[in-house]
Motif scaffolding. Structure first.
Motif, PDB file in Angstrom:
ATOM      1  N   ASP A  51      -4.824  -4.025  11.478  1.00  0.00           N
ATOM      2  CA  ASP A  51      -3.567  -4.357  10.794  1.00  0.00           C
ATOM      3  C   ASP A  51      -3.184  -3.282   9.778  1.00  0.00           C
ATOM      4  OD1 ASP A  51      -2.707  -6.581  12.120  1.00  0.00           O
ATOM      5  OD2 ASP A  51      -3.417  -8.023  10.634  1.00  0.00           O
ATOM      6  N   ALA A  52      -3.330  -2.031  10.186  1.00  0.00           N
ATOM      7  CA  ALA A  52      -3.108  -0.889   9.287  1.00  0.00           C
ATOM      8  C   ALA A  52      -1.741  -0.924   8.615  1.00  0.00           C
ATOM      9  CB  ALA A  52      -3.284   0.419  10.053  1.00  0.00           C
ATOM     10  N   GLY A  53      -0.711  -1.279   9.354  1.00  0.00           N
ATOM     11  CA  GLY A  53       0.629  -1.305   8.777  1.00  0.00           C
ATOM     12  C   GLY A  53       0.771  -2.334   7.668  1.00  0.00           C
ATOM     13  N   VAL A  54       0.180  -3.491   7.870  1.00  0.00           N
ATOM     14  CA  VAL A  54       0.254  -4.567   6.877  1.00  0.00           C
ATOM     15  C   VAL A  54      -0.507  -4.171   5.613  1.00  0.00           C
ATOM     16  CG1 VAL A  54      -0.410  -6.969   6.430  1.00  0.00           C
ATOM     17  CG2 VAL A  54       0.561  -6.334   8.638  1.00  0.00           C
ATOM     18  N   VAL A  55      -1.716  -3.632   5.792  1.00  0.00           N
ATOM     19  CA  VAL A  55      -2.524  -3.234   4.639  1.00  0.00           C
ATOM     20  C   VAL A  55      -1.876  -2.062   3.919  1.00  0.00           C
ATOM     21  CG1 VAL A  55      -4.802  -2.460   3.870  1.00  0.00           C
ATOM     22  CG2 VAL A  55      -4.628  -4.134   5.722  1.00  0.00           C
ATOM     23  N   SER A  56      -1.357  -1.105   4.677  1.00  0.00           N
ATOM     24  CA  SER A  56      -0.669   0.051   4.071  1.00  0.00           C
ATOM     25  C   SER A  56       0.517  -0.400   3.228  1.00  0.00           C
ATOM     26  CB  SER A  56      -0.194   1.024   5.152  1.00  0.00           C
ATOM     27  OG  SER A  56      -1.283   1.555   5.859  1.00  0.00           O
ATOM     28  N   ALA A  57       1.295  -1.336   3.755  1.00  0.00           N
ATOM     29  CA  ALA A  57       2.454  -1.844   3.018  1.00  0.00           C
ATOM     30  C   ALA A  57       2.027  -2.538   1.731  1.00  0.00           C
ATOM     31  CB  ALA A  57       3.264  -2.802   3.900  1.00  0.00           C
ATOM     32  N   ALA A  58       0.856  -3.172   1.746  1.00  0.00           N
ATOM     33  CA  ALA A  58       0.380  -3.899   0.570  1.00  0.00           C
ATOM     34  C   ALA A  58       0.014  -2.970  -0.585  1.00  0.00           C
ATOM     35  CB  ALA A  58      -0.818  -4.765   0.933  1.00  0.00           C
ATOM     36  N   VAL A  59      -0.302  -1.717  -0.285  1.00  0.00           N
ATOM     37  CA  VAL A  59      -0.680  -0.780  -1.358  1.00  0.00           C
ATOM     38  C   VAL A  59       0.412   0.243  -1.645  1.00  0.00           C
ATOM     39  CG1 VAL A  59      -3.142  -1.078  -0.937  1.00  0.00           C
ATOM     40  CG2 VAL A  59      -1.929   0.816   0.175  1.00  0.00           C
ATOM     41  N   ALA A  60       1.488   0.199  -0.887  1.00  0.00           N
ATOM     42  CA  ALA A  60       2.582   1.151  -1.103  1.00  0.00           C
ATOM     43  C   ALA A  60       3.151   0.983  -2.508  1.00  0.00           C
ATOM     44  CB  ALA A  60       3.677   0.927  -0.067  1.00  0.00           C
ATOM     45  N   GLY A  61       3.410   2.093  -3.163  1.00  0.00           N
ATOM     46  CA  GLY A  61       4.002   2.061  -4.491  1.00  0.00           C
ATOM     47  C   GLY A  61       3.033   1.700  -5.597  1.00  0.00           C
ATOM     48  N   SER A  62       1.730   1.766  -5.326  1.00  0.00           N
ATOM     49  CA  SER A  62       0.726   1.375  -6.318  1.00  0.00           C
ATOM     50  C   SER A  62       0.302   2.514  -7.240  1.00  0.00           C
ATOM     51  CB  SER A  62      -0.525   0.831  -5.612  1.00  0.00           C
ATOM     52  OG  SER A  62      -0.215  -0.319  -4.883  1.00  0.00           O
ATOM     53  N   GLY A  63       0.926   3.661  -7.124  1.00  0.00           N
ATOM     54  CA  GLY A  63       0.528   4.807  -7.944  1.00  0.00           C
ATOM     55  C   GLY A  63      -0.024   5.904  -7.068  1.00  0.00           C
ATOM     56  N   PRO A  64      -0.958   6.702  -7.590  1.00  0.00           N
ATOM     57  CA  PRO A  64      -1.518   7.797  -6.795  1.00  0.00           C
ATOM     58  C   PRO A  64      -2.492   7.274  -5.735  1.00  0.00           C
ATOM     59  CG  PRO A  64      -2.539   7.765  -8.956  1.00  0.00           C
ATOM     60  CD  PRO A  64      -1.480   6.703  -8.955  1.00  0.00           C
ATOM     61  N   VAL A  65      -1.911   6.606  -4.734  1.00  0.00           N
ATOM     62  CA  VAL A  65      -2.689   5.988  -3.664  1.00  0.00           C
ATOM     63  C   VAL A  65      -2.253   6.596  -2.344  1.00  0.00           C
ATOM     64  CG1 VAL A  65      -3.208   3.817  -2.465  1.00  0.00           C
ATOM     65  CG2 VAL A  65      -2.885   3.824  -4.948  1.00  0.00           C
ATOM     66  N   GLU A  66      -3.236   6.973  -1.550  1.00  0.00           N
ATOM     67  CA  GLU A  66      -2.958   7.529  -0.232  1.00  0.00           C
ATOM     68  C   GLU A  66      -3.696   6.696   0.802  1.00  0.00           C
ATOM     69  OE1 GLU A  66      -3.637  11.717   2.144  1.00  0.00           O
ATOM     70  OE2 GLU A  66      -3.668  11.700  -0.044  1.00  0.00           O
ATOM     71  N   VAL A  67      -3.030   6.429   1.910  1.00  0.00           N
ATOM     72  CA  VAL A  67      -3.628   5.659   2.988  1.00  0.00           C
ATOM     73  C   VAL A  67      -4.262   6.631   3.983  1.00  0.00           C
ATOM     74  CG1 VAL A  67      -3.124   4.125   4.931  1.00  0.00           C
ATOM     75  CG2 VAL A  67      -2.055   3.721   2.706  1.00  0.00           C
ATOM     76  N   VAL A  68      -5.489   6.310   4.405  1.00  0.00           N
ATOM     77  CA  VAL A  68      -6.227   7.105   5.388  1.00  0.00           C
ATOM     78  C   VAL A  68      -6.475   6.203   6.586  1.00  0.00           C
ATOM     79  CG1 VAL A  68      -8.385   8.318   5.868  1.00  0.00           C
ATOM     80  CG2 VAL A  68      -7.350   8.467   3.585  1.00  0.00           C
ATOM     81  N   ASP A  69      -6.041   6.629   7.767  1.00  0.00           N
ATOM     82  CA  ASP A  69      -6.212   5.822   8.964  1.00  0.00           C
ATOM     83  C   ASP A  69      -7.592   6.042   9.572  1.00  0.00           C
ATOM     84  OD1 ASP A  69      -5.274   4.024  11.013  1.00  0.00           O
ATOM     85  OD2 ASP A  69      -5.194   5.769  12.335  1.00  0.00           O
ATOM     86  N   ASN A  70      -8.232   4.956   9.966  1.00  0.00           N
ATOM     87  CA  ASN A  70      -9.508   5.015  10.673  1.00  0.00           C
ATOM     88  C   ASN A  70      -9.291   4.417  12.057  1.00  0.00           C
ATOM     89  OD1 ASN A  70     -12.053   4.884  11.704  1.00  0.00           O
ATOM     90  ND2 ASN A  70     -12.829   3.407  10.238  1.00  0.00           N
ATOM     91  N   PRO A  71      -9.000   5.265  13.047  1.00  0.00           N
ATOM     92  CA  PRO A  71      -8.715   4.745  14.382  1.00  0.00           C
ATOM     93  C   PRO A  71      -9.920   4.134  15.087  1.00  0.00           C
ATOM     94  CG  PRO A  71      -8.764   7.137  14.413  1.00  0.00           C
ATOM     95  CD  PRO A  71      -8.885   6.718  12.977  1.00  0.00           C
ATOM     96  N   VAL A  72     -11.138   4.379  14.586  1.00  0.00           N
ATOM     97  CA  VAL A  72     -12.339   3.830  15.216  1.00  0.00           C
ATOM     98  C   VAL A  72     -13.000   2.783  14.320  1.00  0.00           C
ATOM     99  CG1 VAL A  72     -12.735   5.849  16.679  1.00  0.00           C
ATOM    100  CG2 VAL A  72     -13.774   5.750  14.405  1.00  0.00           C
ATOM    101  N   HIS A  73     -12.204   2.082  13.520  1.00  0.00           N
ATOM    102  CA  HIS A  73     -12.723   1.109  12.561  1.00  0.00           C
ATOM    103  C   HIS A  73     -13.594   0.036  13.198  1.00  0.00           C
ATOM    104  CE1 HIS A  73      -9.914  -2.118  13.692  1.00  0.00           C
ATOM    105  NE2 HIS A  73      -9.099  -1.115  13.950  1.00  0.00           N
ATOM    106  N   ALA A  74     -13.346  -0.296  14.458  1.00  0.00           N
ATOM    107  CA  ALA A  74     -14.106  -1.363  15.120  1.00  0.00           C
ATOM    108  C   ALA A  74     -15.564  -0.979  15.354  1.00  0.00           C
ATOM    109  CB  ALA A  74     -13.447  -1.731  16.444  1.00  0.00           C
ATOM    110  N   THR A  75     -15.922   0.286  15.175  1.00  0.00           N
ATOM    111  CA  THR A  75     -17.312   0.709  15.376  1.00  0.00           C
ATOM    112  C   THR A  75     -18.192   0.379  14.179  1.00  0.00           C
ATOM    113  OG1 THR A  75     -16.936   2.952  14.539  1.00  0.00           O
ATOM    114  CG2 THR A  75     -16.603   2.584  16.913  1.00  0.00           C
TER     115      THR A  75
END
Length: 190
Positions: A51-75
């Motif tokens: 649910d990367a999009g949902v989690v990313s949206a939840a932290v958007a605008g929080s300050g110096p925050v950058e989202v890093v995608d982990n495409p193999v998170h299920a491992t």
């Protein structure tokens, strides 16, 4: 630099727990706020996957925050540690402090304590509460290669032991993971 692990599927919770509301804000938002309240953290990386999009949206605008995608998170959790540490290395971090998106009760003082131990020369450090070790944990840049070699779902637990991580005293009980809706409801009523 803080690395918040927020990529998991949260199967016991039944929904995307990272964005479950806690006192009017998503759970991951509490963890981001804690990291930003630290006097030793300048930037926050939030590792997302499920649910990367949902989690990313939840932290958007929080300050110096950058989202890093982990495409193999299920491992497993180690893949999120690797993704966060690799991103921190690319940004020239001298250390990382790792926090979990489902532990909103970790304090900025605990973050400062473990980061301070690494800045003082420890290769790794971990919070030591009255009832045992817990998060956050911190690592110096000189051990990033070891973190990038992690695999599975145990995160860095074994590596902390191998490195002889400094146990940094933090007052109070160890913050709980909020793994089920009941945990969240119980925490809200404390």
């Amino acid at each position: 630099m803080a690395v918040i692990l927020a990529a998991g599927r949260a199967t016991r919770f039944g929904t995307t727990k990272q964005v479950a509301e806690l006192q009017g804000r998503p759970m991951v938002g509490h963890v981001v706020a804690t990291a930003l309240a630290s006097s030793l953290v300048e930037q926050v990386l939030v590792v997302v996957g499920h649910d990367a999009g949902v989690v990313s949206a939840a932290v958007a605008g929080s300050g110096p925050v950058e989202v890093v995608d982990n495409p193999v998170h299920a491992t497993g959790q180690a893949s999120s540690v690797r993704a966060g540490v690799a991103a921190a290395r690319r940004r020239g971090a001298s250390a990382v402090v790792v926090l979990l998106a489902d532990e909103p009760d970790v304090t900025a003082q605990a973050v400062d304590a473990v980061v301070g131990a690494v800045r003082d020369g420890a290769p790794a450090s971990r919070a030591r509460y009255e009832d045992g070790p817990g998060h956050p944990v911190a690592f110096a840049a000189r051990v990033f290669d070891r973190l990038l070699g992690l695999d599975g779902d145990r995160g860095a637990r074994d590596l902390l032991a191998e490195l002889g991580a400094v146990a940094v005293p933090v007052p109070g009980p160890r913050p709980r993971d909020l793994d089920r809706p009941e945990d969240l409801a119980e925490r809200d009523h404390r």
